[in-house]
Design an enzyme around this catalytic site. Structure first.
Site, short mmCIF file in Angstrom:
data_model
loop_
_atom_site.label_atom_id
_atom_site.label_comp_id
_atom_site.label_asym_id
_atom_site.label_seq_id
_atom_site.Cartn_x
_atom_site.Cartn_y
_atom_site.Cartn_z
N LYS A 30 0.82 -1.22 0.00
CA LYS A 30 0.00 0.00 0.00
C LYS A 30 0.85 1.28 0.00
CE LYS A 30 -4.18 -1.72 -0.03
NZ LYS A 30 -5.02 -1.51 -1.23
N GLU A 57 -9.69 6.06 2.78
CA GLU A 57 -10.48 4.99 3.36
C GLU A 57 -9.52 3.87 3.73
OE1 GLU A 57 -9.80 5.23 0.24
OE2 GLU A 57 -9.20 3.19 -0.28
N SER A 73 1.73 -9.68 -0.61
CA SER A 73 1.41 -8.25 -0.59
C SER A 73 1.53 -7.58 0.77
CB SER A 73 0.01 -8.03 -1.16
OG SER A 73 -0.91 -8.83 -0.44
#
Lengths: 383, 257
Positions: A67, A89, A362
């Protein structure tokens, strides 16, 4: 709409801006810790007894997931655009943590919207965001999960658009977000391509990634797509793994391709879990990051072209993969990434030993440890 | 000329402005909604706006979100709202516009939706998450059925979007008075007048102002610059908190506009 136009222009300008690219690359290297390793998972491979499995270690990126690649890029862009405030968000909390980190780095105010349900599941990340100086605002309407957090962030953005940039966390929403987020995440695949060529002297046979909104998957796959996706089908098999929850037949899942249909939601047209009247259905997944009713619009496009295949893994399969990787490799994956691992566990044993799989790991699983303990009925207490 | 345009034309001739109250269909029940629509007409509404509940009402503030959730719990859908309009049309003559989000329309099928809505007695459509650029399919169907398409402008809209909205709108143009969501706080600092006169450079279509109009004083102030005033959240709130005062409130709004 003018805000999207402004963002589009700023983004395309930044692509050509050497200073911006230099700064971004420098931060990728010295702050995120890129390139992240491509690790050959020897014991995991041996345990499964088939194809060679490489892990793209996005879990080792700063803040513990892919991210940050996007959040940092957007934070830097927002700073250049003269914005004062970042909002985002978050579902699992990873994007919220990444955005709060980006905001701290560039010295901007930050507010994160998070559903009540997700705040419960991811209490640790809520505390992390607050530590980073962000305000975490609870979203207690609708299904109280990621989609409602996006609604609330969009409401905030329309209200404060002049001063605020909305750091959308995945390849979703109105243009230019899907394109821009893909661009910031495609560093994963660019690195992996080079790394596998260095390690094996050839490209992999399979790429596997979990798909919530789909940014880590697009990030890995993009550099491996055939040059003209309208003509060629890829020789590399790419597999996206959605959240099968308690099973498609139960209705408690977040598998948009298995159980959804075409719709228009939160600024883009894509596959959507919806009822016959076009209302958005509640979703379920053990992992907050995959618990979302729609999917980035490029995924259905690439699926229809036959370039990416999609499957799903259940909560139980993901939990088993979570433990297996921990025990065989000493790497605890995020529950999201564990869905991709669950597919590899099914796939690898049936493949010849000289085939190569790259799995996008991830995120790291530290944030999920408490939640997994709770599912297993283990109480964690400090004395 | 559509029913709605006809209304605005007549009002203009008399130097008056349109009063456009909003209610969410099925809040608290469809029976109540029918009574409220009849009351709207009795209290002098020129156009009425009927909200369709949706799970993810992006443009709405907490008051209408809550009403939407309650209506959904009772199983109110776009299909049911259209059937309801067909029934309520026997009791009211005032032009009626539906406010719905786009996905229910997309799922229904745009052509079928436009036809069924018109057939039931709907006069116009407001779809807040569908800008003119994305309405290429819907607009021709709406034109064919003479259903008005009402698009939104906001304080952040630039000349390009003003031109597009002016061109694509029928009935009236919906000017969102604040950046933000329904029920936000209105700021009366003269910027509204400035923006509306900016829109009028490009169109002579009527402009109605909504989002954030709550008190009769605000309605009065807004009506000086606009051709119509839309009141939504404040009515829904009143209906929730003190339904007995609704009539008096509507009359005070009507008189103020």
């Amino acid at each position: 709409m003018p805000a999207l136009k402004e963002l589009e222009e700023a983004f395309f300008h930044s692509k050509k801006d050497r200073e911006f690219q230099k700064e971004l690359n420098q931060l990728r290297k010295t702050y995120i810790g890129r390139p992240t390793p491509l690790y050959f998972a020897r014991r995991f491979t041996k345990y499964l007894g088939g194809a060679k499995i490489y892990l793209k270690r996005e879990d080792l990126a700063h803040t513990g997931a892919h991210k940050i690649n996007n959040a940092l890029g957007q934070a830097l862009l927002a700073q250049k655009m003269g914005k004062e405030r970042l909002i985002a968000e978050t579902g699992a909390g990873q994007h919220g943590v990444a955005t709060a980190t980006g905001a701290a780095l560039v010295g901007m105010e930050c507010e994160i919207y998070m559903g009540t349900e997700d705040m419960k599941r991811q209490a640790l990340n809520v505390f992390r965001m607050r530590l980073l100086g962000a305000r975490v605002t609870e979203v207690a309407v609708g299904s109280k999960t990621l989609k409602d957090a996006i609604n609330e962030a969009l409401r905030d953005w329309t209200t404060n658009v002049r001063t605020t940039h909305y750091v959308l966390g995945t390849v979703f929403g109105p243009h230019p977000f899907p394109l821009m987020v893909r661009d910031f995440q495609s560093v994963i695949g660019k690195e992996a391509r080079k790394q596998i060529l260095d390690a094996e002297g050839r490209l992999p046979d399979y790429l596997v990634a979990c798909v919530g909104g789909g940014s880590n998957a697009i990030g890995l796959f993009y550099a491996f797509l055939p040059p003209d996706s309208s003509r060629l089908t890829s020789v590399i098999k790419m597999i996206g793994v959605e959240a099968g929850g308690e099973g498609i037949e139960t209705g408690r899942h977040a598998a948009r391709f298995a159980g959804g249909s075409l719709g228009v939601f939160q600024g883009c047209k894509s596959y959507l879990l919806q009822d016959d009247d076009g209302n958005i259905l509640g979703t379920h997944s053990v992992s907050a990051g995959l618990d979302y009713a729609s999917i980035g619009p490029e995924h259905p496009y690439l699926r229809d072209k036959g370039i990416i295949q999609y499957t799903h893994a259940t909560d139980a399969e993901a939990l088993a993969a979570f433990e297996l990787l921990s025990k065989t490799e000493g790497i605890t994956p995020a529950l999201e990434s564990a869905h991709a691992l669950a597919e590899v566990i099914k796939l690898a044993p049936n493949l010849p030993k000289d085939e190569i799989i790259i799995l996008n790991l991830s995120g790291r699983g530290d944030k999920d440890v408490q939640h997994v303990a709770k599912i297993k009925g283990i109480e964690l207490r400090c004395r | 000329m559509s029913m709605i345009e006809e209304r605005f034309r007549k009002l203009k001739g008399r130097g008056k402005k349109a009063f456009i109250p909003y209610i969410m269909a099925g809040y608290p029940s469809l029976e109540d909604t029918k009574d409220v629509l009849i009351l709207f007409e009795k209290c002098g509404a020129d156009v009425v706006e009927l909200g369709v509940p949706f799970t993810d009402p992006l443009a709405d503030g907490p008051i209408i979100q809550r009403a939407s959730e309650m209506a959904l719990l009772q199983g109110i859908t776009l299909r049911k709202v259209i059937a309801f309009v067909r029934v309520v049309r026997r009791s009211i003559r005032v032009p009626l516009v539906l406010m719905t989000y786009y996905n229910p329309v997309f799922k229904y099928g745009e052509e079928a939706f436009v036809k069924d809505a018109k057939d039931a007695g709907v006069d116009g459509l407001i779809i807040p998450d569908l800008p003119p650029d994305e309405a290429g399919n819907l607009i021709p169907y709406a034109r064919k059925e003479s259903l008005d398409t009402i698009f939104l402008l906001a304080p952040t809209s630039n000349t390009e979007s003003i031109k597009k909205v002016a061109k694509a709108s029928r009935g009236f143009i919906y000017y969102v008075s604040v950046t933000g969501i329904t029920g936000s706080r209105l700021l009366l600092d003269g910027s509204l007048e400035k923006f509306i006169s900016g829109i009028r450079k490009y169109t002579d279509k009527p402009i109605a102002v909504g989002f954030g109009v709550s008190s009769p004083e605000e309605a009065s102030s807004v009506s000086k610059a606009a051709d119509g005033v839309i009141v939504g959240s404040a009515i829904v709130k009143r209906l929730h908190e003190s339904p007995d005062d609704l009539r008096g409130y509507l009359i005070s709004l009507r008189e103020a506009i």
